[in-house]
Design a protein around this motif. Sequence first.
Motif, mmCIF file in Angstrom:
data_model
loop_
_atom_site.group_PDB
_atom_site.id
_atom_site.type_symbol
_atom_site.label_atom_id
_atom_site.label_comp_id
_atom_site.label_asym_id
_atom_site.label_seq_id
_atom_site.Cartn_x
_atom_site.Cartn_y
_atom_site.Cartn_z
ATOM 1 N N VAL C 31 0.986 -1.301 -0.111
ATOM 2 C CA VAL C 31 0.006 -0.010 0.098
ATOM 3 C C VAL C 31 0.873 1.248 0.114
ATOM 4 O O VAL C 31 0.669 2.192 -0.581
ATOM 5 N N ALA C 32 1.857 1.289 0.927
ATOM 6 C CA ALA C 32 2.858 2.286 1.070
ATOM 7 C C ALA C 32 3.420 2.635 -0.475
ATOM 8 O O ALA C 32 3.637 3.859 -0.735
ATOM 9 N N SER C 33 3.959 1.545 -0.958
ATOM 10 C CA SER C 33 4.647 1.951 -2.209
ATOM 11 C C SER C 33 3.828 2.264 -3.309
ATOM 12 O O SER C 33 3.982 3.150 -4.279
ATOM 13 N N LEU C 34 2.378 1.836 -3.431
ATOM 14 C CA LEU C 34 1.475 2.225 -4.371
ATOM 15 C C LEU C 34 1.176 3.856 -4.133
ATOM 16 O O LEU C 34 1.482 4.507 -5.041
ATOM 17 N N ALA C 35 0.827 4.061 -3.016
ATOM 18 C CA ALA C 35 0.704 5.572 -2.647
ATOM 19 C C ALA C 35 1.794 6.383 -2.995
ATOM 20 O O ALA C 35 1.862 7.421 -3.848
ATOM 21 N N ALA C 36 3.016 5.950 -2.594
ATOM 22 C CA ALA C 36 4.453 6.510 -3.072
ATOM 23 C C ALA C 36 4.325 6.574 -4.501
ATOM 24 O O ALA C 36 4.885 7.606 -5.080
ATOM 25 N N GLY C 37 4.260 5.617 -5.277
ATOM 26 C CA GLY C 37 4.510 5.350 -6.659
ATOM 27 C C GLY C 37 3.663 6.247 -7.269
ATOM 28 O O GLY C 37 3.945 6.924 -8.248
ATOM 29 N N PHE C 38 2.250 6.681 -7.003
ATOM 30 C CA PHE C 38 1.352 7.354 -7.509
ATOM 31 C C PHE C 38 1.990 9.058 -7.458
ATOM 32 O O PHE C 38 1.930 9.782 -8.284
ATOM 33 N N GLY C 39 2.268 9.098 -6.141
ATOM 34 C CA GLY C 39 3.151 10.441 -5.893
ATOM 35 C C GLY C 39 4.206 10.860 -6.841
ATOM 36 O O GLY C 39 4.496 11.744 -7.535
ATOM 37 N N VAL C 40 5.224 9.809 -6.762
ATOM 38 C CA VAL C 40 6.304 9.988 -7.645
ATOM 39 C C VAL C 40 6.124 10.053 -9.243
ATOM 40 O O VAL C 40 6.578 11.010 -10.047
ATOM 41 N N ALA C 41 5.360 9.522 -9.602
ATOM 42 C CA ALA C 41 4.901 9.446 -10.843
ATOM 43 C C ALA C 41 4.255 10.795 -11.382
ATOM 44 O O ALA C 41 4.473 11.480 -12.524
ATOM 45 N N ALA C 92 12.799 -3.069 7.215
ATOM 46 C CA ALA C 92 12.241 -3.628 6.052
ATOM 47 C C ALA C 92 11.205 -3.034 5.240
ATOM 48 O O ALA C 92 11.250 -3.004 3.997
ATOM 49 N N LEU C 93 10.101 -2.441 6.161
ATOM 50 C CA LEU C 93 9.185 -1.847 5.533
ATOM 51 C C LEU C 93 9.640 -0.652 4.782
ATOM 52 O O LEU C 93 9.243 -0.454 3.662
ATOM 53 N N VAL C 94 10.563 0.304 5.413
ATOM 54 C CA VAL C 94 11.073 1.367 4.886
ATOM 55 C C VAL C 94 11.863 0.965 3.487
ATOM 56 O O VAL C 94 11.693 1.565 2.300
ATOM 57 N N GLY C 95 12.793 0.107 3.576
ATOM 58 C CA GLY C 95 13.593 -0.418 2.578
ATOM 59 C C GLY C 95 12.809 -0.802 1.471
ATOM 60 O O GLY C 95 12.864 -0.592 0.161
ATOM 61 N N LEU C 96 11.699 -1.658 1.750
ATOM 62 C CA LEU C 96 11.011 -2.386 0.559
ATOM 63 C C LEU C 96 10.171 -1.136 0.019
ATOM 64 O O LEU C 96 9.812 -1.167 -1.357
ATOM 65 N N THR C 97 9.406 -0.332 0.505
ATOM 66 C CA THR C 97 8.821 0.699 0.103
ATOM 67 C C THR C 97 9.460 1.574 -0.767
ATOM 68 O O THR C 97 9.139 1.817 -1.971
ATOM 69 N N ILE C 98 10.733 2.051 -0.305
ATOM 70 C CA ILE C 98 11.478 2.817 -1.200
ATOM 71 C C ILE C 98 12.034 2.260 -2.693
ATOM 72 O O ILE C 98 11.731 2.609 -3.656
ATOM 73 N N HIS C 99 12.160 0.783 -2.457
ATOM 74 C CA HIS C 99 12.649 0.047 -3.554
ATOM 75 C C HIS C 99 11.408 -0.232 -4.437
ATOM 76 O O HIS C 99 11.456 0.053 -5.797
ATOM 77 N N LEU C 100 10.348 -0.484 -4.077
ATOM 78 C CA LEU C 100 9.079 -0.954 -4.919
ATOM 79 C C LEU C 100 8.038 0.097 -5.290
ATOM 80 O O LEU C 100 7.500 0.351 -6.397
ATOM 81 N N ALA C 101 8.350 1.562 -4.698
ATOM 82 C CA ALA C 101 7.759 2.726 -5.046
ATOM 83 C C ALA C 101 8.322 3.287 -6.577
ATOM 84 O O ALA C 101 7.509 3.605 -7.297
ATOM 85 N N ALA C 102 9.657 2.860 -6.743
ATOM 86 C CA ALA C 102 9.999 3.173 -7.987
ATOM 87 C C ALA C 102 9.457 2.494 -9.156
ATOM 88 O O ALA C 102 9.125 2.951 -10.277
ATOM 89 N N TYR C 103 9.328 0.918 -8.944
ATOM 90 C CA TYR C 103 8.460 0.345 -9.870
ATOM 91 C C TYR C 103 7.110 0.705 -9.894
ATOM 92 O O TYR C 103 6.527 0.569 -11.112
ATOM 93 N N SER C 155 2.775 -9.555 -6.459
ATOM 94 C CA SER C 155 3.434 -10.896 -6.334
ATOM 95 C C SER C 155 5.203 -10.629 -5.984
ATOM 96 O O SER C 155 5.532 -11.359 -5.030
ATOM 97 N N ILE C 156 5.822 -9.806 -6.738
ATOM 98 C CA ILE C 156 7.117 -9.478 -6.421
ATOM 99 C C ILE C 156 7.238 -9.233 -4.842
ATOM 100 O O ILE C 156 8.477 -9.289 -4.064
ATOM 101 N N THR C 157 6.357 -8.156 -4.400
ATOM 102 C CA THR C 157 6.507 -7.781 -3.089
ATOM 103 C C THR C 157 6.330 -8.922 -2.093
ATOM 104 O O THR C 157 7.346 -8.808 -1.177
ATOM 105 N N ILE C 158 5.528 -9.990 -2.242
ATOM 106 C CA ILE C 158 5.586 -11.005 -1.280
ATOM 107 C C ILE C 158 6.711 -11.931 -1.255
ATOM 108 O O ILE C 158 7.244 -12.150 -0.394
ATOM 109 N N LYS C 159 7.272 -11.901 -2.678
ATOM 110 C CA LYS C 159 8.550 -12.614 -2.596
ATOM 111 C C LYS C 159 9.605 -12.015 -1.963
ATOM 112 O O LYS C 159 10.542 -12.443 -1.575
ATOM 113 N N ASP C 160 9.648 -10.596 -2.312
ATOM 114 C CA ASP C 160 10.959 -9.882 -1.525
ATOM 115 C C ASP C 160 10.647 -9.812 -0.103
ATOM 116 O O ASP C 160 11.785 -9.689 0.409
#
Lengths: 261, 219, 221
Positions: C31-41, C92-103, C155-160
Amino acid sequence: MGAAADPRTVRAKSGGATVVRYLEVVKRYGGFTALAGVTLEVHAGEVVCLIGPSGSGKSTLLRCTNGLETIDGGEIEFEGERLARDERTLRTMRQRMGMVFQSFELFPHLTAQQNVAEGPRTVQRVGNAEADRRATAMLAKVGLADKAASYPSALSGGQQQRVAIARALAMEPDVMLFDEPTSALDPETIGEVLSVMKALADEGMTMVVVTHEMSFARRVGDWVAVFDAGRLVEQGPPDQIFDAPRTERTRDFLGHLGWAG
Amino acid sequence: MTLDWSVVWEHREALAAGTATTFLLTIATMAIAVPGGIAVALLRMYGAVPLRALAAGYVELFRNLPLILVVYWAFYVVPILTGVGLSALATGLAALALNVTAYNAETFRAGINSIRRGQVEAALALGMSRGQALRRIVVPQALRRILPVLASTWVSLFKDTSLVSVIAVTELAYVSMQVRAQTFRVLEMLTAMAALYWLLGYPQAKLVDWMQRRFRVTE
Amino acid sequence: MEFDFRVVADSWRFLAYGVGVTLLLSVVSGVASLAAGFGVASLRLYGPAWVRWPVVLYIDSMRAIPVLVVLVWTFFALPIVSGITMSPFTAALVGLTIHLAAYAAEIVRAGIESVRPGQARAALALGMSRAQVLRRIVLPQAIVRMLPAFGSLLSITIKDTAIASVIAVPELMRQSETVAGQSFQPIEVFTVAMALYFTMLFPVTRGVDAVYRRVAHLGRS
C-alpha cells in the motif's frame, strides 16, 4: 427448390474441367453450424463469387478449401482428388492454390520482393535466382516493380494487398482464393486491387472470390453463389442473381445492400 | 562519527573478485536458462499432453516461489536427495538457473503467441510446413518482442545473484559484507556495496531502455 | 529416506506467526509503495521541470540496486547516518517501500501514458478542467490498464519479503530457517515453507488475471 440444385446444367463457361468441387460440405464449431451442406462446383477459367451476409459461411468455405479449417461432413475435391487430411499431401495441394487474405498478412520482416519470393524459395525450392526472377515478374504484373525493396509498413493497404496477390501468384497456382480482399481497404485503394483481380480473370485464372463488392461480382464474375446461414440459397450467372433473383432471401440481401442494379 | 573510506580501496581486489563472480553467475545462468527456457516453452506449446502439463507446472511453480527460498532449499535439500555434494557456487547457479528458466519459458511462449494467427495461416497457405512457418515467419518476428524482455530479465538476474550470498557464495554482496564484518566499517562498506551495484546496474538498465525503444513493436 | 513432518506440525504456531508477518509486511509495504508510486509518477509527469531528473535518477537507481542491498543498508547503515534506530520490521518496511515505489511509479506512468491523447482532447473539448480530465477520464482508464502490472508487483512484493530474513525480520523465511536449524530437518521444513509461499502467491496472479478480464473493456479506447 431448384435454387440449390445441381448447377452443372446451367453454366456460362461449361466444358472446362472442374477445379474445385464441394459436395454437401458441413462445418461445425462446437454447437454452431457454419456450413450446413454446401454443394458447388468451380470450373477452370471461371470466376466464382461468393456473396451473402456476414457470418453466412462464405469465408469458412474458402478456408476449408485449402485445409486451414477441416470439414466435419461432405467432401471437397481439388483437381479430381479428395482434399488430403495428412499434412504432407495437403501441403502439396496448397502449393497449387493461392490464397489472399482480408488482412493481407504480408510478412513484416521481409521486403515486398522477399515476401513474393518466399513461397518459391522455401516451399517449392526453385533456387534463389528463379525465386527472385518470379518475384520481380509478379511485382511488375501487379504494378509495384518500384516497391520491391520496400517493407510492408511503408506501403499503403492497397499496395500491400497487391503484393499479397503477387505472393500468391508467384507459386503459379491453378486456382486463386480471395477472402474479402478489399474489405479492409480505404475506398481510394479498392479500385487498384479490383483492377488487378479483373486483369487476372481476363487472363483466364480460376478464381473463387468472397466479396461484398457487388459491382465486381456483376462485371467480372462468371458464377455467383449466394450464402445465408451456412447454406447456398441460390447460385447462377450474375445476370440472374442480380437482375432476376429467384429466391426471397437473395432479394432481401440485395435489397438491404441498396442494390439497384 | 569518523568515516574511513580507505577500507574500500584496501579491499579492492576482493571486491573485484566478487564482482567477477557476480558476472560469472549471471552469464552462466543465462547460458543455461535461454536454451532451457526455449525447450520448456516448446514442450509447453507443442509437446504431448502430459509433457505440456509438466512444463506448465514447472513454470507456475518457480514463478510463485521466492528465489531466496529456492536457494536455501537447493543448498540443504539437493545434497541429501542426490547424495552429491555440490559447491555453494554450483548450488547457487542451479537455483538461479531453475528460476530464470521458468521466467524465460514464459517470455518465449508469450512472444511466439503474440504473432497473429493470420501470419501462420498465410505461411501455411503458401504450402509451408508448420516447422517452416515457425522458423521463417514466426520466430524472426517473435524475437523482436522477446529480446527486450530477455534483456530486462538479465538485469533482474544480475541483482538476484546477490541472494546466493546467503549460502556463502563469494559474489559481490557476500564479499562486501565479509569486509564489513572484518573491518567494522559498516557505513563505508555497505555504501560502497550499493554504489558498486549502482555503477554496474545503471548502464545495464539504460541499455534495456534503449533496446525497448529500438525494438518497439509497431503494428 | 524417510520424511518426518511432525517437527513442522509441532512448530506450526511459530511458522504461522511468520506467515502473519509476511502478509503484514507485504500489505503495508504494498500500500505504501502504491501511494508513493502515484506521488512520484505525478511529480515526474506533472511536476516542475527541475524535479524530473532527481525522480528519474531515483527510479533508475532502484532498478540497479538489489533489494538485499537496500534492506541491509537501511537496517545497518541508515541508523549510523541518521541517528534513528529502527526495528528490523520497520527497516524492512522502509527499505521495501523505497525500492518498490520506484517500480510502482513506472507502472503508473506507463498506464497514464497509454491512454490515447484523443481521450483527453475530447474531454477538454467538453469544457473540463485539466484536473477533471485526469480524475474522471484518464485515471479510470489508466488504472484498469495498470492492474496486471500491479498484480505482478504484489507478487514480487510478497517474494521480496522473504529477503527481509537476512535482517532478522521474523517473517516466514526466517522462521523456517530457525526451525530447520534447530530440528536438523531442512527438507521437511523448507518444503512446507515452499508450499506456504506458493499458496499465498498463486491466487494473487490468478486473481489479478480474473479481475483484469472482467474490467479490461473499461480501459479500452
